[in-house]
Design a protein around this motif. Structure first.
Motif, PDB file in Angstrom:
ATOM      1  N   TYR B  18       0.844  -1.196   0.000  1.00 44.16           N
ATOM      2  CA  TYR B  18       0.000   0.000   0.000  1.00 44.16           C
ATOM      3  C   TYR B  18       0.870   1.233   0.000  1.00 44.16           C
ATOM      4  N   TYR B  19       0.393   2.295  -0.643  1.00 45.85           N
ATOM      5  CA  TYR B  19       0.928   3.632  -0.378  1.00 45.85           C
ATOM      6  C   TYR B  19      -0.135   4.325   0.445  1.00 45.85           C
ATOM      7  N   GLY B  20       0.113   4.522   1.705  1.00 47.41           N
ATOM      8  CA  GLY B  20      -0.928   5.080   2.557  1.00 47.41           C
ATOM      9  C   GLY B  20      -2.096   4.131   2.574  1.00 47.41           C
ATOM     10  N   GLN B  23      -4.122   0.590  -2.111  1.00 46.80           N
ATOM     11  CA  GLN B  23      -3.446  -0.680  -2.353  1.00 46.80           C
ATOM     12  C   GLN B  23      -2.920  -0.701  -3.782  1.00 46.80           C
ATOM     13  N   ILE B  24      -1.630  -1.042  -3.923  1.00 51.26           N
ATOM     14  CA  ILE B  24      -1.011  -1.029  -5.250  1.00 51.26           C
ATOM     15  C   ILE B  24      -0.741  -2.459  -5.718  1.00 51.26           C
ATOM     16  N   LEU B  25      -0.231  -3.293  -4.835  1.00 45.42           N
ATOM     17  CA  LEU B  25       0.048  -4.678  -5.232  1.00 45.42           C
ATOM     18  C   LEU B  25      -1.014  -5.604  -4.634  1.00 45.42           C
ATOM     19  N   GLY B  42       4.893  -4.294 -18.225  1.00 39.20           N
ATOM     20  CA  GLY B  42       3.555  -3.820 -17.888  1.00 39.20           C
ATOM     21  C   GLY B  42       3.401  -2.360 -18.210  1.00 39.20           C
ATOM     22  N   ARG B  43       2.130  -1.956 -18.228  1.00 39.13           N
ATOM     23  CA  ARG B  43       1.838  -0.561 -18.571  1.00 39.13           C
ATOM     24  C   ARG B  43       2.339   0.374 -17.485  1.00 39.13           C
ATOM     25  N   ASN B  44       2.333   1.657 -17.787  1.00 34.30           N
ATOM     26  CA  ASN B  44       2.633   2.659 -16.762  1.00 34.30           C
ATOM     27  C   ASN B  44       1.647   2.505 -15.621  1.00 34.30           C
ATOM     28  N   GLY B  45       2.181   2.514 -14.425  1.00 34.34           N
ATOM     29  CA  GLY B  45       1.306   2.439 -13.259  1.00 34.34           C
ATOM     30  C   GLY B  45       0.844   1.045 -12.918  1.00 34.34           C
ATOM     31  N   ALA B  46       1.388   0.025 -13.598  1.00 34.40           N
ATOM     32  CA  ALA B  46       0.934  -1.345 -13.331  1.00 34.40           C
ATOM     33  C   ALA B  46       1.425  -1.833 -11.970  1.00 34.40           C
ATOM     34  N   GLY B  47       2.527  -1.281 -11.511  1.00 36.27           N
ATOM     35  CA  GLY B  47       3.048  -1.695 -10.199  1.00 36.27           C
ATOM     36  C   GLY B  47       4.425  -2.345 -10.281  1.00 36.27           C
ATOM     37  N   LYS B  48       5.138  -2.160 -11.391  1.00 34.33           N
ATOM     38  CA  LYS B  48       6.464  -2.769 -11.526  1.00 34.33           C
ATOM     39  C   LYS B  48       7.448  -2.172 -10.528  1.00 34.33           C
ATOM     40  N   SER B  49       7.506  -0.843 -10.529  1.00 36.46           N
ATOM     41  CA  SER B  49       8.463  -0.209  -9.611  1.00 36.46           C
ATOM     42  C   SER B  49       8.121  -0.522  -8.170  1.00 36.46           C
ATOM     43  N   THR B  50       6.838  -0.541  -7.880  1.00 36.57           N
ATOM     44  CA  THR B  50       6.427  -0.828  -6.509  1.00 36.57           C
ATOM     45  C   THR B  50       6.853  -2.241  -6.112  1.00 36.57           C
ATOM     46  N   THR B  51       6.779  -3.174  -7.042  1.00 32.29           N
ATOM     47  CA  THR B  51       7.230  -4.531  -6.753  1.00 32.29           C
ATOM     48  C   THR B  51       8.710  -4.538  -6.404  1.00 32.29           C
ATOM     49  N   PRO B  90      17.542   2.418  -9.142  1.00 36.66           N
ATOM     50  CA  PRO B  90      16.210   3.019  -9.119  1.00 36.66           C
ATOM     51  C   PRO B  90      15.849   3.640 -10.455  1.00 36.66           C
ATOM     52  N   GLU B  91      14.553   3.872 -10.649  1.00 36.66           N
ATOM     53  CA  GLU B  91      14.157   4.384 -11.954  1.00 36.66           C
ATOM     54  C   GLU B  91      14.509   5.858 -12.113  1.00 36.66           C
ATOM     55  N   ASP B  92      14.603   6.585 -10.996  1.00 31.17           N
ATOM     56  CA  ASP B  92      14.908   8.008 -11.144  1.00 31.17           C
ATOM     57  C   ASP B  92      16.380   8.312 -10.856  1.00 31.17           C
ATOM     58  N   ASP B 166      15.486  -0.877 -12.536  1.00 32.26           N
ATOM     59  CA  ASP B 166      14.192  -0.312 -12.892  1.00 32.26           C
ATOM     60  C   ASP B 166      14.363   0.571 -14.128  1.00 32.26           C
ATOM     61  N   GLU B 167      13.905   0.060 -15.275  1.00 30.89           N
ATOM     62  CA  GLU B 167      13.997   0.768 -16.553  1.00 30.89           C
ATOM     63  C   GLU B 167      15.388   1.341 -16.820  1.00 30.89           C
ATOM     64  N   PRO B 168      16.391   0.472 -16.888  1.00 29.39           N
ATOM     65  CA  PRO B 168      17.756   0.980 -17.071  1.00 29.39           C
ATOM     66  C   PRO B 168      17.999   1.572 -18.444  1.00 29.39           C
ATOM     67  N   GLU B 198      10.821  -3.144 -17.307  1.00 31.26           N
ATOM     68  CA  GLU B 198      11.073  -2.506 -18.604  1.00 31.26           C
ATOM     69  C   GLU B 198       9.801  -2.181 -19.365  1.00 31.26           C
ATOM     70  N   GLN B 199       9.938  -1.172 -20.210  1.00 33.77           N
ATOM     71  CA  GLN B 199       8.908  -0.905 -21.210  1.00 33.77           C
ATOM     72  C   GLN B 199       9.461  -1.308 -22.581  1.00 33.77           C
ATOM     73  N   ASN B 200      10.780  -1.285 -22.667  1.00 32.04           N
ATOM     74  CA  ASN B 200      11.457  -1.504 -23.937  1.00 32.04           C
ATOM     75  C   ASN B 200      11.582  -3.010 -24.193  1.00 32.04           C
TER      76      ASN B 200
HETATM   77  N1  LIG Z   1       4.795   7.323  -3.611  1.00 29.15           N
HETATM   78  C1  LIG Z   1       3.577   6.991  -4.081  1.00 29.15           C
HETATM   79  N2  LIG Z   1       2.467   7.350  -3.403  1.00 29.15           N
HETATM   80  C2  LIG Z   1       1.241   7.018  -3.860  1.00 29.15           C
HETATM   81  N3  LIG Z   1       1.015   6.324  -4.967  1.00 29.15           N
HETATM   82  C3  LIG Z   1       2.067   5.916  -5.699  1.00 29.15           C
HETATM   83  C4  LIG Z   1       3.397   6.248  -5.290  1.00 29.15           C
HETATM   84  N4  LIG Z   1       4.246   5.718  -6.196  1.00 29.15           N
HETATM   85  C5  LIG Z   1       3.477   5.100  -7.105  1.00 29.15           C
HETATM   86  N5  LIG Z   1       2.173   5.217  -6.826  1.00 29.15           N
HETATM   87  C6  LIG Z   1       1.063   4.660  -7.578  1.00 29.15           C
HETATM   88  O1  LIG Z   1       1.228   3.273  -7.582  1.00 29.15           O
HETATM   89  C7  LIG Z   1       0.869   2.741  -8.847  1.00 29.15           C
HETATM   90  C8  LIG Z   1       1.980   1.854  -9.338  1.00 29.15           C
HETATM   91  O2  LIG Z   1       3.143   2.662  -9.528  1.00 29.15           O
HETATM   92  P1  LIG Z   1       4.507   2.046 -10.054  1.00 29.15           P
HETATM   93  O3  LIG Z   1       5.505   3.138  -9.954  1.00 29.15           O
HETATM   94  O4  LIG Z   1       4.784   0.798  -9.335  1.00 29.15           O
HETATM   95  O5  LIG Z   1       4.175   1.755 -11.554  1.00 29.15           O
HETATM   96  P2  LIG Z   1       5.133   1.239 -12.709  1.00 29.15           P
HETATM   97  O6  LIG Z   1       4.574  -0.039 -13.167  1.00 29.15           O
HETATM   98  O7  LIG Z   1       6.529   1.265 -12.287  1.00 29.15           O
HETATM   99  O8  LIG Z   1       4.899   2.350 -13.821  1.00 29.15           O
HETATM  100  P3  LIG Z   1       5.946   3.045 -14.847  1.00 29.15           P
HETATM  101  O9  LIG Z   1       6.064   2.144 -16.004  1.00 29.15           O
HETATM  102  O10 LIG Z   1       5.263   4.308 -15.213  1.00 29.15           O
HETATM  103  O11 LIG Z   1       7.217   3.277 -14.101  1.00 29.15           O
HETATM  104  C9  LIG Z   1       0.571   3.922  -9.733  1.00 29.15           C
HETATM  105  O12 LIG Z   1      -0.825   4.014  -9.857  1.00 29.15           O
HETATM  106  C10 LIG Z   1       1.102   5.101  -8.998  1.00 29.15           C
HETATM  107  O13 LIG Z   1       0.295   6.212  -9.219  1.00 29.15           O
END
Ligand SMILES: Nc1ncnc2c1ncn2[C@@H]1O[C@H](COP(=O)(O)OP(=O)(O)OP(=O)(O)O)[C@@H](O)[C@H]1O
Ligand SMILES: [Mg+2]
Lengths: 622, 239
Positions: B18-20, B23-25, B42-51, B90-92, B166-168, B198-200
């Motif tokens: 969860y973020y706050g 629920q993300i995953l 996965g698409r943007n926002g799918a939850g890859k980075s969070t994983t 990290p991705e950033d 993360d997206e190198p 990755e997206q690529n």
């Molecule tokens: N710090 C945060 N606080 C709240 N929500 C977040 C935070 N970081 C990410 N999210 C949300 O969690 C979801 C998953 O984000 P995540 O960064 O895991 O996606 P991603 O698959 O890596 O996407 P991308 O391909 O754009 O990097 C998104 O809906 C995003 O808005």
């Protein structure tokens, strides 16, 4: 020419201890983001420990310097203990709570120092081999001052080497930038933090110890030096050690020459330099601007609500009880309740800028005590009637707040807070030093209400009406467009600016409003007490107000009232005991350790529902 | 295709993050074998980075289990997870802007892995000549692509057994991407396990043996990389 050179060199030697303290403060803040209020206490303990170490050790130059080093190491260890036992538990807590914890440590150390070292001011021992003076073009210069001059650059070079040429230093610098990434690279921050705390406290202890032969040791050193160190850090640029060095030199010279030309005005001169520097460079001489805001203010998660039905009813009941109170209470209780009300107004005014305004002030007593002094001085010098004095006090404080606020709103966060503290300390120093006008330490006595309000019941009603009215007015203001704009500025400067709000000006005005109401509270307070002393403007007073606000909870509008009642009640209970600071400090430490999210945060977390429930966060109402 | 050991180096089981209160995953589950290279697509926002952040302990999962080399790591502090042999890019980028390039590398330095040649700044400079040129420049004063190289090099300095990236390839010129792919290939030779987000697809396809498709915070498709069908890609990856 000779006296001039000597004065210049004296300035350099003044700068030495100041630099050591400021460098430690800056280092600790840079890495851990803790504004260590107890840093001045470490400096004081350094002086005392050096005194006793040197008197126990054999005589001679080697043992003298050994004693100084021992003092610094002891203080370093003390800092380590504080970090490990207290701060380490609460790094995740909001910044203000860490501040409360370090302030509690300051209180505890004050009383422990009194107990262990005694109340007497100690005269420092002479440094063996350096107890003479040398002649410079006919003027005398103490040899020890020359030695002091050398210490600061040596420490500066040592620190530079440590931070730039060792792995530990590289990790410390990395930690000031991005602690999370550092952890992701496998660095144990706990150990790093403890090390930095040791080093920072060591420097403070060293500063206290080396100035011992010059200035001795006394129990007021802690607060005096912390204010000066804040000025140095703000002028030099937060986190910049060369900046602290430069600023310490400038301010050291200033105090040295200031004494020559306008004795008693050294702190005002410091203020002047700080003001000039901040106008030209808001982040200090060598400081870097803070990064653009990354996150929305933490407080934005706690929207203020208009009073719920329940709260309105509670308020009405409270008002009724307060109005009926004289029917069944004695004069002592009437005075106590009256003072709680005035204090609550002062707290509400601080809450006004700190909570909804997002500007933390460490120096609110400048306005509270300032209001008290303004009223008292008008009465004392020109026989102003009470009614007029009660108008003049808030007016003067609004003007003072406009001046101070003009500088403060240029900064944000901790920088702003430090600046308010420095200003408040300067106001306090003016009051203390300008004895002919303000009475100095003896205060202003014999300030009584007008005859019609002389009756204690009538005065009680007057106090309740003025304070309650002030509190309601501030509350009302928060729900006007002025208040909305203010909260918008707190939640996101950039976005607020983008919709056309002049952020700085808005903050400036709210600062003035807060100053005005604090001044009103101080004005009525002085008529209740009958006298006013410099304590009302001092740092501990500022923290009384801030702690009450934190106690009540920064998230809720009724917090300041609850907090001040709790605080004054507590103070009334324990201030008659010896060592009450020790007790009060310990209570605060306990509170912080048990409720690291704040009392309000604790209860809302405790009673919050499962995640996913949207209501959970926003249930608190004003 | 390379043969892999049987040992599972990383197992993620039913992780919920969860973020706050959001629920993300949702029951994120997958596992990787030692020496394998896997990608989360996965698409943007799918939850890859969070994983990836959950694995590193940068956000703590509310539920579920994460095993690294058979040992449960959920709830451990990040630095401990790293010191067990995990490296994270990290991705950033998160370069230490006030430190020089060489100092950034120094921050990442960790003891060598038994039996393998440790990474040194010199070896990394051979790999990324740009870094050699700018080695005394501040991290904040080099180009975005160079920062991307630096963040990868910095993580390599830790001699990880499992390298999480993360997206190198983001923001790198095609030549550099090729070079990066070659580097990661070489890492596999050293029995380093690689986990990418990755997206690529092209880049991932060159290095990875396994693909996990992530959608709405869970793995919805799991297959060897070369069996990834156009249909699946269409369904889950088209934006
Ligand atoms: N710090 C945060 N606080 C709240 N929500 C977040 C935070 N970081 C990410 N999210 C949300 O969690 C979801 C998953 O984000 P995540 O960064 O895991 O996606 P991603 O698959 O890596 O996407 P991308 O391909 O754009 O990097 C998104 O809906 C995003 O808005
Ligand atoms: Mg991502």
């Amino acid at each position: 020419m000779g006296p001039f050179i000597v004065q210049f060199l004296t300035g350099l030697s003044n700068a030495s201890a100041l630099f050591l303290v400021a460098a430690g403060l800056s280092l600790i803040f840079g890495v851990s983001r803790v504004v260590n209020m107890a840093h001045g206490s470490f400096y004081m303990v350094g002086a005392y420990v050096a005194y006793f170490a040197i008197s126990w050790l054999p005589k001679g130059g080697f043992w003298f310097w050994g004693g100084i080093l021992i003092a610094a190491v002891v203080v370093g260890l003390l800092g380590t203990v504080v970090e490990v036992l207290l701060l380490r538990r609460i790094y995740r807590a909001p910044e203000l709570f860490m501040l409360m914890a370090t302030f509690a440590v300051l209180l505890v150390i004050q009383d422990l120092a009194l107990w262990v070292f005694g109340a007497e001011d100690l005269l420092g021992p002479r440094a063996p081999g350096l107890d003479g003076s040398i002649q410079i073009l006919g003027a005398l210069m103490p040899e020890y001052d020359i030695a002091l001059i050398l210490i600061a650059p040596l420490v500066l070079v040592g620190l530079w080497f440590l931070l730039n040429r060792t792995r530990w230093g590289v990790l410390v610098r990395a930690a000031t930038e991005d602690r999370e990434m550092l952890a992701a690279l496998g660095v144990n921050q706990k150990r790093l933090f403890t090390g930095v705390f040791f080093l920072g406290s060591f420097l403070a202890g060293l500063g206290g110890a080396v100035q011992l032969p010059k200035g001795g040791a006394d129990l007021l050193m802690d607060l005096n030096v912390i204010a000066a160190a804040f000025v140095v850090v703000v002028v030099g640029g937060m986190g910049s050690i060369p900046g602290a060095f430069l600023a310490a030199l400038i301010l050291g010279e200033l105090t040295s020459f200031g004494v020559l030309f306008i004795p008693q005005s050294t702190l005002v001169m410091m203020f002047f330099v700080m003001a000039v520097v901040l106008v030209i460079r808001p982040y200090g001489l060598l400081g870097k601007p803070e990064g653009v805001e990354h996150t929305v203010s933490e407080l934005a998660q706690w929207p203020l609500r208009k009073a719920s039905r329940k709260l309105r009813v509670t308020g009405a009941v409270l008002a009724a009880v307060l109005l009926a109170f004289p029917l069944f209470a004695g004069s002592f209780q009437l005075i106590l309740i009256g003072e709680i009300a005035m204090f609550a107004l002062a707290c509400m005014s601080l809450f006004f800028i700190t909570g909804p305004g997002g500007m933390v002030s460490f120096g609110h007593a400048a306005f509270f005590g300032g209001g008290a002094y303004a009223a008292a001085l008008f009465v004392h010098h020109v026989n102003t009637p009470m009614e007029l004095a009660l108008l003049l006090a808030p007016t003067c404080m609004a003007l003072l707040a406009l001046v101070i606020g003009w500088f403060c709103v240029r900064l944000s966060g901790v920088y702003l807070a430090m600046l308010t503290l420095a200003f408040a300390q300067i106001c306090w120093a003016v009051v203390c030093q300008w004895g002919r006008f303000t009475g100095g330490d003896d205060g202003v006595l014999g300030i009584w209400p007008s005859p019609w309000a002389g009756n204690e019941v009538i005065f009680y009603y007057l106090a309740i009406i003025i304070s309650g009215g002030g509190i309601l007015a501030l509350r009302y203001l928060l729900f006007t467009p002025f208040g909305y704009a203010m909260r918008a500025c707190r939640d996101s400067r950039l976005r607020a600016a983008a919709i056309g709000i002049h952020v700085r000006r808005r903050q400036w005005y709210s600062f003035a409003v807060a100053g005005m109401f604090a001044g009103l509270a101080g004005g009525i307070y002085v008529f209740s007490k009958g006298s006013v002393f410099p304590y009302e403007m001092s740092i501990p007073r500022s923290f009384d107000i801030l702690l009450s606000v934190l106690l009540g909870g920064i998230h809720s509008l009724s917090g300041p009232v609850v907090g001040s009642a709790a605080f004054i009640g507590l103070e009334d209970l324990i201030s008659r005991v010896h060592f009450w600071r020790l007790i009060l400090g310990s209570i605060f430490i306990l509170l912080v350790v048990c409720f690291p999210q704040g009392i309000a945060g604790y209860f809302s977390a405790r009673f919050a529902k499962e995640p996913g429930d949207q209501e959970a966060g926003s249930e608190r109402s004003g | 295709m390379q043969r892999h050991g049987k040992e599972k180096i990383l197992e993620v089981k039913g992780v919920r993050t969860y973020y706050g209160k959001a629920q993300i995953l949702f029951d994120m589950t997958f596992s990787i074998r030692r020496g394998e290279a896997a990608v989360l697509l996965g698409r943007n926002g799918a939850g890859k980075s969070t994983t990836l952040k959950s694995v590193m302990g940068l956000v703590s999962p509310k539920q579920g289990e994460i095993l690294f080399k058979g040992r449960s790591i959920a709830g451990l502090p990040t630095y401990k997870i790293c010191s067990l042999g995990m490296g994270y890019v990290p991705e950033d980028r998160r370069i230490f802007a006030g430190l020089t390039v060489a100092e950034n590398l120094e921050v990442g330095r960790r003891p060598p892995r038994a039996g393998f040649e440790p990474w040194t700044p010199e070896r990394l400079y051979d790999l990324f000549p740009n870094l050699q040129v700018h080695k005394d420049r501040l991290g904040g004063r080099i180009s975005g692509g160079e920062q991307q190289m630096l963040t990868i090099a910095r993580t390599l300095m830790g001699n990880p057994e499992l390298m999480i990236l993360d997206e190198p390839s983001e923001g790198l010129a095609p030549v550099i991407v090729d070079q990066l792919a070659a580097t990661l290939e070489n890492l596999k030779q050293d029995r380093v396990t690689v986990l990418l987000a990755e997206q690529n697809l092209g880049f991932a396809g060159r290095i990875c043996d396994r693909a996990f498709i992530v959608d709405h915070g869970a793995v919805c498709h799991d297959s060897p990389m070369h069996e990834l069908s156009a249909g699946v890609c269409e369904r889950f990856l088209a934006v």
